[in-house]
Design a protein around this motif. Sequence first.
Motif, PDB file in Angstrom:
ATOM      1  N   ALA A 125       0.813  -1.222   0.000  1.00 40.59           N
ATOM      2  CA  ALA A 125       0.000   0.000   0.000  1.00 40.59           C
ATOM      3  C   ALA A 125       0.845   1.271   0.000  1.00 40.59           C
ATOM      4  N   THR A 126       2.182   1.133   0.020  1.00 40.92           N
ATOM      5  CA  THR A 126       3.079   2.281  -0.008  1.00 40.92           C
ATOM      6  C   THR A 126       4.087   2.094  -1.137  1.00 40.92           C
ATOM      7  N   THR A 127       4.842   3.154  -1.416  1.00 43.51           N
ATOM      8  CA  THR A 127       5.783   3.081  -2.543  1.00 43.51           C
ATOM      9  C   THR A 127       7.199   3.520  -2.200  1.00 43.51           C
ATOM     10  N   ARG A 128       7.343   4.387  -1.200  1.00 46.18           N
ATOM     11  CA  ARG A 128       8.653   4.994  -0.943  1.00 46.18           C
ATOM     12  C   ARG A 128       9.198   4.718   0.453  1.00 46.18           C
ATOM     13  N   VAL A 129       8.352   4.836   1.465  1.00 49.79           N
ATOM     14  CA  VAL A 129       8.811   4.784   2.844  1.00 49.79           C
ATOM     15  C   VAL A 129       9.399   3.413   3.174  1.00 49.79           C
ATOM     16  N   ARG A 130      10.480   3.409   3.969  1.00 47.74           N
ATOM     17  CA  ARG A 130      11.064   2.154   4.397  1.00 47.74           C
ATOM     18  C   ARG A 130      10.230   1.569   5.533  1.00 47.74           C
ATOM     19  N   LEU A 131      10.327   0.266   5.719  1.00 47.27           N
ATOM     20  CA  LEU A 131       9.544  -0.465   6.720  1.00 47.27           C
ATOM     21  C   LEU A 131      10.511  -1.175   7.653  1.00 47.27           C
ATOM     22  N   THR A 132      10.384  -0.875   8.955  1.00 47.98           N
ATOM     23  CA  THR A 132      11.328  -1.396   9.939  1.00 47.98           C
ATOM     24  C   THR A 132      10.598  -2.200  11.004  1.00 47.98           C
ATOM     25  N   THR A 133      11.055  -3.423  11.251  1.00 45.54           N
ATOM     26  CA  THR A 133      10.522  -4.180  12.384  1.00 45.54           C
ATOM     27  C   THR A 133      11.187  -3.618  13.631  1.00 45.54           C
ATOM     28  N   LEU A 134      10.373  -2.977  14.486  1.00 51.68           N
ATOM     29  CA  LEU A 134      10.942  -2.217  15.599  1.00 51.68           C
ATOM     30  C   LEU A 134      10.377  -2.722  16.932  1.00 51.68           C
ATOM     31  N   VAL A 135      10.814  -3.861  17.427  1.00 51.98           N
ATOM     32  CA  VAL A 135      11.700  -4.815  16.774  1.00 51.98           C
ATOM     33  C   VAL A 135      11.077  -6.195  16.846  1.00 51.98           C
ATOM     34  N   ALA A 136      11.486  -7.068  15.911  1.00 54.27           N
ATOM     35  CA  ALA A 136      11.053  -8.464  15.977  1.00 54.27           C
ATOM     36  C   ALA A 136      11.759  -9.128  17.153  1.00 54.27           C
ATOM     37  N   GLN A 137      10.987  -9.730  18.053  1.00 51.48           N
ATOM     38  CA  GLN A 137      11.599 -10.309  19.252  1.00 51.48           C
ATOM     39  C   GLN A 137      11.874 -11.795  19.064  1.00 51.48           C
ATOM     40  N   ILE A 138      13.079 -12.197  19.445  1.00 50.41           N
ATOM     41  CA  ILE A 138      13.570 -13.526  19.089  1.00 50.41           C
ATOM     42  C   ILE A 138      12.825 -14.677  19.748  1.00 50.41           C
ATOM     43  N   PRO A 139      12.182 -14.543  20.925  1.00 47.57           N
ATOM     44  CA  PRO A 139      11.514 -15.725  21.478  1.00 47.57           C
ATOM     45  C   PRO A 139      10.332 -16.220  20.648  1.00 47.57           C
ATOM     46  N   LEU A 140       9.794 -15.379  19.775  1.00 52.88           N
ATOM     47  CA  LEU A 140       8.564 -15.733  19.070  1.00 52.88           C
ATOM     48  C   LEU A 140       8.777 -16.561  17.813  1.00 52.88           C
ATOM     49  N   ARG A 141      10.024 -16.631  17.296  1.00 56.74           N
ATOM     50  CA  ARG A 141      10.243 -17.319  16.019  1.00 56.74           C
ATOM     51  C   ARG A 141      11.611 -17.989  15.969  1.00 56.74           C
ATOM     52  N   ASN A 142      11.667 -19.100  15.283  1.00 55.63           N
ATOM     53  CA  ASN A 142      12.936 -19.723  14.931  1.00 55.63           C
ATOM     54  C   ASN A 142      13.707 -18.772  14.013  1.00 55.63           C
ATOM     55  N   PRO A 143      15.029 -18.677  14.148  1.00 52.76           N
ATOM     56  CA  PRO A 143      15.772 -17.718  13.326  1.00 52.76           C
ATOM     57  C   PRO A 143      15.704 -17.990  11.828  1.00 52.76           C
ATOM     58  N   ALA A 144      15.635 -19.244  11.423  1.00 48.16           N
ATOM     59  CA  ALA A 144      15.535 -19.541   9.999  1.00 48.16           C
ATOM     60  C   ALA A 144      14.196 -19.076   9.435  1.00 48.16           C
ATOM     61  N   LEU A 145      13.122 -19.263  10.212  1.00 51.02           N
ATOM     62  CA  LEU A 145      11.821 -18.794   9.775  1.00 51.02           C
ATOM     63  C   LEU A 145      11.816 -17.271   9.672  1.00 51.02           C
ATOM     64  N   LEU A 146      12.390 -16.592  10.659  1.00 50.82           N
ATOM     65  CA  LEU A 146      12.432 -15.142  10.587  1.00 50.82           C
ATOM     66  C   LEU A 146      13.222 -14.666   9.372  1.00 50.82           C
ATOM     67  N   ALA A 147      14.333 -15.333   9.071  1.00 53.92           N
ATOM     68  CA  ALA A 147      15.111 -14.953   7.898  1.00 53.92           C
ATOM     69  C   ALA A 147      14.285 -15.094   6.624  1.00 53.92           C
ATOM     70  N   LEU A 148      13.479 -16.151   6.538  1.00 53.09           N
ATOM     71  CA  LEU A 148      12.627 -16.337   5.376  1.00 53.09           C
ATOM     72  C   LEU A 148      11.538 -15.264   5.320  1.00 53.09           C
ATOM     73  N   GLN A 149      10.951 -14.936   6.459  1.00 51.51           N
ATOM     74  CA  GLN A 149       9.955 -13.868   6.497  1.00 51.51           C
ATOM     75  C   GLN A 149      10.567 -12.538   6.044  1.00 51.51           C
ATOM     76  N   ALA A 150      11.779 -12.260   6.499  1.00 52.19           N
ATOM     77  CA  ALA A 150      12.445 -11.023   6.108  1.00 52.19           C
ATOM     78  C   ALA A 150      12.770 -11.023   4.618  1.00 52.19           C
ATOM     79  N   LEU A 151      13.253 -12.139   4.114  1.00 49.40           N
ATOM     80  CA  LEU A 151      13.540 -12.240   2.681  1.00 49.40           C
ATOM     81  C   LEU A 151      12.282 -12.002   1.857  1.00 49.40           C
TER      82      LEU A 151
END
Length: 302
Positions: free
Chosen positions: A64-90
Amino acid sequence: MTNQLRFSVLVLPNVPWPDLLRRCRHVEELGFDSVGLADHLVDWAGGKGPWFELWSQLAAIAQATTRVRLTTLVAQIPLRNPALLALQALTADHISNGRLDVGLGIGLEIDPSYRMMGIDNWSAKERVARFGEYVEIVDRLMSQEETTFQGRFYKVDAAALRPRPVQLPRPPIVIAAMGPVMLGHAARHADVWNSISFAKTFEAQLDETRQRVAAIDASCARIGRDPTTLRRSYLMFDPTARSSGGKIKYYESEETCRQMVEQVIALGISDIAFYYPMLEEQQPTFERIARNVLPALKAAHG
């Protein structure tokens, strides 16, 4: 610091979805550099209103946007496996066409999310110990063709995420850190170091942040990193907002905001984040700050 100033707004997902999307579009229209998005199961501060999941809302906001950057402020590590988070970020990096900053933090022991979800509420010491492995896995999965890692807490075996990110070698990593060990993790792994102070006065917040800036510089020196290569991000928190019915001090006037931000900049902070106004009556000042104060500050400190 020689980094150009950037300004962002933390938009809490505690309003109905149409309002949340409108707020994020509003932030973009006002010229802010980034929208920050929080990560909890529910409003950890006790609110009973809506609350939306981090990566789902980020993907929709990216569309719904075109220019503004999007920052997870912040994704907390207890909620996700790191590999899953990396895939979500990708995935989010591709959906946003390279507008993602991956913010990571250890979360809060007082967050009721862990009890509600039935997952372990690690001690602060364990969270910090896990974080070093977690961020290394996320970094390597996003920047390398294949990753194998065996640590004390996490492991991945010949993991390969495809396609490669839009942003190469990977999206920027933002690390929220306040204590000495976390500051060390930020010095080693972060592109942007993020902090916040919960001190009871603005003067005390400045003093606490000044000490942390010195500590992060020392952490960089210990590992041979040029401290000017690490951007510094600060979320401006008003400890009186809750008791004053949601009124945020830096939205009292353009001049109040300018004076407060100038003092934060003087500490060597290059990325400054505000909370989206809680009260409708502060919206006009918020908009004037975005249109008048922040461009002037960028010009003055360019």
